[in-house]
Write a protein that holds these residues in place. Structure first.
Motif, PDB file in Angstrom:
ATOM      1  N   GLU A  59      35.304  36.898  46.701  1.00  0.00           N
ATOM      2  CA  GLU A  59      34.780  35.654  46.147  1.00  0.00           C
ATOM      3  C   GLU A  59      35.580  34.455  46.652  1.00  0.00           C
ATOM      4  O   GLU A  59      35.037  33.436  46.999  1.00  0.00           O
ATOM      5  CB  GLU A  59      34.796  35.707  44.614  1.00  0.00           C
ATOM      6  CG  GLU A  59      33.774  36.681  44.044  1.00  0.00           C
ATOM      7  CD  GLU A  59      32.357  36.304  44.405  1.00  0.00           C
ATOM      8  OE1 GLU A  59      31.993  35.125  44.253  1.00  0.00           O
ATOM      9  OE2 GLU A  59      31.606  37.176  44.856  1.00  0.00           O
ATOM     10  N   CYS A  68      38.286  28.956  39.154  1.00  0.00           N
ATOM     11  CA  CYS A  68      37.410  29.856  39.911  1.00  0.00           C
ATOM     12  C   CYS A  68      37.775  31.317  39.675  1.00  0.00           C
ATOM     13  O   CYS A  68      36.896  32.188  39.649  1.00  0.00           O
ATOM     14  CB  CYS A  68      37.463  29.515  41.400  1.00  0.00           C
ATOM     15  SG  CYS A  68      36.568  28.005  41.839  1.00  0.00           S
ATOM     16  N   GLU A  69      39.065  31.591  39.509  1.00  0.00           N
ATOM     17  CA  GLU A  69      39.483  32.955  39.170  1.00  0.00           C
ATOM     18  C   GLU A  69      38.909  33.379  37.821  1.00  0.00           C
ATOM     19  O   GLU A  69      38.418  34.502  37.661  1.00  0.00           O
ATOM     20  CB  GLU A  69      41.014  33.049  39.145  1.00  0.00           C
ATOM     21  CG  GLU A  69      41.648  33.216  40.499  1.00  0.00           C
ATOM     22  CD  GLU A  69      43.090  33.687  40.394  1.00  0.00           C
ATOM     23  OE1 GLU A  69      43.731  33.445  39.341  1.00  0.00           O
ATOM     24  OE2 GLU A  69      43.574  34.317  41.356  1.00  0.00           O
ATOM     25  N   HIS A 103      35.242  34.043  38.273  1.00  0.00           N
ATOM     26  CA  HIS A 103      35.009  35.318  38.949  1.00  0.00           C
ATOM     27  C   HIS A 103      35.215  36.501  38.006  1.00  0.00           C
ATOM     28  O   HIS A 103      34.489  37.497  38.067  1.00  0.00           O
ATOM     29  CB  HIS A 103      35.938  35.432  40.158  1.00  0.00           C
ATOM     30  CG  HIS A 103      35.802  36.712  40.906  1.00  0.00           C
ATOM     31  ND1 HIS A 103      34.597  37.199  41.352  1.00  0.00           N
ATOM     32  CD2 HIS A 103      36.737  37.617  41.290  1.00  0.00           C
ATOM     33  CE1 HIS A 103      34.779  38.357  41.981  1.00  0.00           C
ATOM     34  NE2 HIS A 103      36.075  38.634  41.948  1.00  0.00           N
ATOM     35  N   LYS A 104      36.186  36.377  37.097  1.00  0.00           N
ATOM     36  CA  LYS A 104      36.456  37.443  36.131  1.00  0.00           C
ATOM     37  C   LYS A 104      35.538  37.370  34.906  1.00  0.00           C
ATOM     38  O   LYS A 104      35.668  38.159  33.989  1.00  0.00           O
ATOM     39  CB  LYS A 104      37.920  37.366  35.674  1.00  0.00           C
ATOM     40  CG  LYS A 104      38.916  37.650  36.776  1.00  0.00           C
ATOM     41  CD  LYS A 104      40.341  37.465  36.270  1.00  0.00           C
ATOM     42  CE  LYS A 104      41.357  37.721  37.366  1.00  0.00           C
ATOM     43  NZ  LYS A 104      42.747  37.479  36.896  1.00  0.00           N
ATOM     44  N   LYS A 121      29.358  29.436  49.465  1.00  0.00           N
ATOM     45  CA  LYS A 121      29.638  29.764  48.065  1.00  0.00           C
ATOM     46  C   LYS A 121      29.948  28.499  47.265  1.00  0.00           C
ATOM     47  O   LYS A 121      29.460  28.319  46.141  1.00  0.00           O
ATOM     48  CB  LYS A 121      30.818  30.740  47.991  1.00  0.00           C
ATOM     49  CG  LYS A 121      31.240  31.109  46.572  1.00  0.00           C
ATOM     50  CD  LYS A 121      30.176  31.907  45.847  1.00  0.00           C
ATOM     51  CE  LYS A 121      30.671  32.372  44.493  1.00  0.00           C
ATOM     52  NZ  LYS A 121      29.640  33.102  43.738  1.00  0.00           N
TER      53      LYS A 121
END
Length: 227
Positions: free
Chosen positions: A11, A54-55, A58-59, A110
């Motif tokens: 990602e 963003c982490e 993504h999680k 993205k």
């Protein structure tokens, strides 16, 4: 520039901290409800915050990222209404810090998708009143130019499973110099000792943008002396 590690690109690329302050900032952005990052330009305050958000995205810890900043357009006023063009044209310049940060660790396609679908969205302060923002991360940038009341408005929008990064450089305040209000410093004074708050104050020697920027800030180092 902060280093992006290279091995696998899914990602987005993880970022490698360049100094102890960045280590602390990354820790607080992951664990604290409110993270306050202060200090000169080029210390990666916005980049670290965007990457941490963003982490979380993504999680699936959050569903949305809001980018907030004051728009000081005429004396005594903050708002898009005083800028020329339609809403998209007014917002476009304020999305550039997000695009610049995303370009460091994310493929353009993205990043464009996240912005076009408004998963990452610029939100003017004036549009925040009365809202509750759940399962999101709010990145409030350039808060040295927000009034105390504006910062309070942002902080009180925080809903369930949400966090906020409050960013700025008090040396570069414009609104505060004219009206005596500095929402960033005021928030730090009021909330700095709260257990849910983490604060990192970057020094001019921790600039990672470029050698020239570091030399410029070093020339103005007296402005960044500890209070």
């Amino acid at each position: 520039m902060i280093q992006a590690s290279n091995p696998k690109f899914e990602e987005h690329k993880p970022l490698l901290p360049m100094n102890p302050s960045q280590v602390d900032a990354m820790k607080y952005l992951k664990t604290k409800t409110l993270t306050i990052l202060t200090g000169p330009p080029g210390t990666a305050k916005t980049l670290l915050s965007i990457h941490a958000a963003c982490e979380k995205l993504h999680k699936r810890e959050i569903e949305k990222i809001y980018y907030v900043k004051p728009i000081v357009s005429t004396p005594g006023e903050q708002g898009l209404g005083f800028l020329p063009g339609n809403l998209e044209e007014k917002i476009a310049p304020h999305i550039m810090p997000i695009r610049d940060s995303l370009a460091v660790f994310m493929q353009k396609g993205k990043a464009d998708y996240l912005l076009e679908k408004k998963i990452i969205e610029f939100l003017p302060i004036e549009h925040l009143r009365g809202r509750s923002l759940h399962r999101c991360m709010i990145i409030a940038d350039e808060m040295q130019n927000a009034t105390t009341h504006s910062v309070m408005t942002i902080l009180t929008r925080l809903g369930d499973s949400s966090s906020i990064a409050l960013l700025g450089d008090v040396v570069q305040r414009d609104l505060a110099n004219r009206y005596g209000n500095d929402g960033l410093s005021d928030a730090l004074r009021r909330l700095g000792s709260n257990q849910s708050v983490g604060h990192v104050n970057f020094g001019y020697d921790e600039i990672v943008r470029s050698g020239f920027v570091k030399s410029v800030i070093r020339a103005y180092s007296d402005l960044y002396s500890p209070a």
